[in-house]
Design a protein around this motif. Structure first.
Motif, short mmCIF file in Angstrom:
data_model
loop_
_atom_site.label_atom_id
_atom_site.label_comp_id
_atom_site.label_asym_id
_atom_site.label_seq_id
_atom_site.Cartn_x
_atom_site.Cartn_y
_atom_site.Cartn_z
N UNK A 141 -7.10 1.02 -13.36
CA UNK A 141 -6.78 -0.44 -13.07
C UNK A 141 -7.59 -1.53 -13.11
N UNK A 142 -7.43 -2.63 -14.01
CA UNK A 142 -8.40 -3.69 -13.97
C UNK A 142 -9.77 -3.45 -14.53
N UNK A 143 -9.96 -2.41 -15.37
CA UNK A 143 -11.12 -1.86 -15.88
C UNK A 143 -11.89 -3.11 -16.49
N UNK A 144 -13.22 -3.03 -16.36
CA UNK A 144 -13.96 -4.31 -16.81
C UNK A 144 -13.95 -5.83 -16.33
N UNK A 145 -12.80 -5.90 -15.36
CA UNK A 145 -12.84 -7.26 -14.86
C UNK A 145 -13.65 -7.53 -13.74
N UNK A 146 -13.71 -8.81 -13.40
CA UNK A 146 -14.73 -9.33 -12.49
C UNK A 146 -13.73 -9.21 -11.07
N UNK A 147 -14.32 -8.85 -9.76
CA UNK A 147 -13.63 -8.63 -8.67
C UNK A 147 -14.80 -8.98 -7.46
N UNK A 148 -14.31 -9.56 -6.33
CA UNK A 148 -14.84 -9.19 -5.13
C UNK A 148 -14.82 -7.65 -4.88
N UNK A 149 -15.91 -7.37 -4.02
CA UNK A 149 -15.79 -5.99 -3.62
C UNK A 149 -14.37 -6.03 -2.68
N UNK A 150 -13.83 -4.83 -2.70
CA UNK A 150 -12.72 -4.66 -1.95
C UNK A 150 -11.67 -3.56 -2.45
N UNK A 151 -10.67 -3.64 -1.68
CA UNK A 151 -9.84 -2.51 -1.96
C UNK A 151 -8.72 -2.22 -1.01
N UNK A 152 -7.79 -1.39 -1.20
CA UNK A 152 -6.66 -0.75 -0.14
C UNK A 152 -7.32 -0.81 1.23
N UNK A 153 -6.50 -1.16 2.28
CA UNK A 153 -6.87 -0.73 3.66
C UNK A 153 -6.38 0.65 3.91
N UNK A 154 -7.64 1.57 4.47
CA UNK A 154 -7.18 2.86 4.69
C UNK A 154 -6.71 2.84 6.24
N UNK A 155 -6.04 4.02 6.26
CA UNK A 155 -5.84 4.35 7.88
C UNK A 155 -6.82 4.31 8.89
N UNK A 156 -7.82 4.83 8.37
CA UNK A 156 -9.20 5.02 9.29
C UNK A 156 -9.67 3.70 9.48
N UNK A 157 -9.51 2.67 8.51
CA UNK A 157 -10.20 1.36 8.93
C UNK A 157 -9.52 0.55 10.14
N UNK A 158 -10.34 -0.04 11.01
CA UNK A 158 -9.79 -0.64 12.23
C UNK A 158 -8.96 -1.87 11.65
N UNK A 159 -9.55 -2.69 10.93
CA UNK A 159 -8.70 -4.01 10.38
C UNK A 159 -9.18 -4.35 9.04
N UNK A 160 -8.88 -5.55 8.38
CA UNK A 160 -9.25 -5.68 7.03
C UNK A 160 -10.72 -5.87 7.14
N UNK A 161 -11.34 -6.48 8.16
CA UNK A 161 -12.86 -6.82 7.89
C UNK A 161 -13.55 -5.24 7.89
N UNK A 162 -13.13 -4.40 8.52
CA UNK A 162 -13.74 -3.08 8.10
C UNK A 162 -13.49 -2.44 7.02
N UNK A 163 -12.31 -2.68 6.30
CA UNK A 163 -11.86 -2.37 4.99
C UNK A 163 -12.80 -3.00 4.10
#
Length: 208
Positions: free
Chosen positions: A71-93
């Motif tokens: 998905x979105x190979x080669x594109x520019x992005x900010x670091x990030x991704x899906x929030x995992x169940x183990x992440x306490x919140x979006x900041x942790x993710x």
């Protein structure tokens, strides 16, 4: 205090102090409308808008995604991704992803706030996490996810002259996003739109 510090301090007063709550699904409007309605709830995700302190002034960190990604190979992005169940919140993710993608150390990061959520035409509900970073070492791309890492001066991000228009066709319909060209990199789509929203918030202007 530098002009960048003044802008960042002012920005911190305009950011949300806590992650925004999940909006009601019927209230969500995607950045582009898919041909088929979504068959599942939005996928929570987070990105890190990292303001890197450098001797010459602050920069904003971007990654160029690996060309091997599905998905979105080669594109520019900010670091990030899906929030995992183990992440306490979006900041942790966002911080987990930044470490996994470029080796950003959690101890170097100070989260200063959150931006409103952004709903994508691919059914992701993204929360931008804004942070200042005083790096203790170089950022090293994880070759499985990131092809390269680069930084754009904050002052360039804040200048309205840095923004152009990118056009793309999906299913016969034309869609438009913001576009920023910097040092051989083209930032467009979700990342450019989030960058522009960040810029407008930092400058105290209506989101465009």
């Amino acid at each position: 205090m530098s002009s960048d510090d003044i802008i960042i301090n002012r920005l911190a007063t305009r950011l949300l102090t806590a992650p925004p709550p999940m909006p009601a699904v019927h209230m969500l409007v995607p950045d582009w409308a898919p041909t088929q309605p979504f068959s599942r709830p939005p996928v929570p995700a987070a990105v890190l808008i990292a303001l890197i302190r450098r001797p010459e002034g602050h920069t904003v960190l971007y990654t160029e995604r690996s060309p091997d990604l599905r998905a979105h190979s080669g594109q520019v992005a900010f670091p990030g991704g899906k929030v995992d169940a183990a992440d306490t919140d979006v900041a942790a993710a966002a911080l987990r992803e930044a470490f996994e993608e470029v080796g950003m150390e959690r101890a170097d990061v100070r989260v200063i706030g959150f931006m409103p959520t952004y709903f994508t035409g691919t059914n992701y509900l993204i929360t931008p996490v804004v942070a200042t970073v005083e790096p203790s070492g170089p950022f090293v791309p994880n070759p499985g996810e990131v092809h390269s890492v680069f930084e754009v001066p904050l002052q360039r991000i804040l200048s309205p002259e840095s923004y152009g228009e990118f056009r793309i066709k999906r299913d016969g319909k034309e869609h438009r996003t913001w576009q920023i060209d910097h040092d051989g990199h083209r930032i467009w789509g979700i990342t450019a739109n989030l960058t522009r929203r960040f810029r407008d918030l930092a400058m105290g202007e209506a989101v465009s």
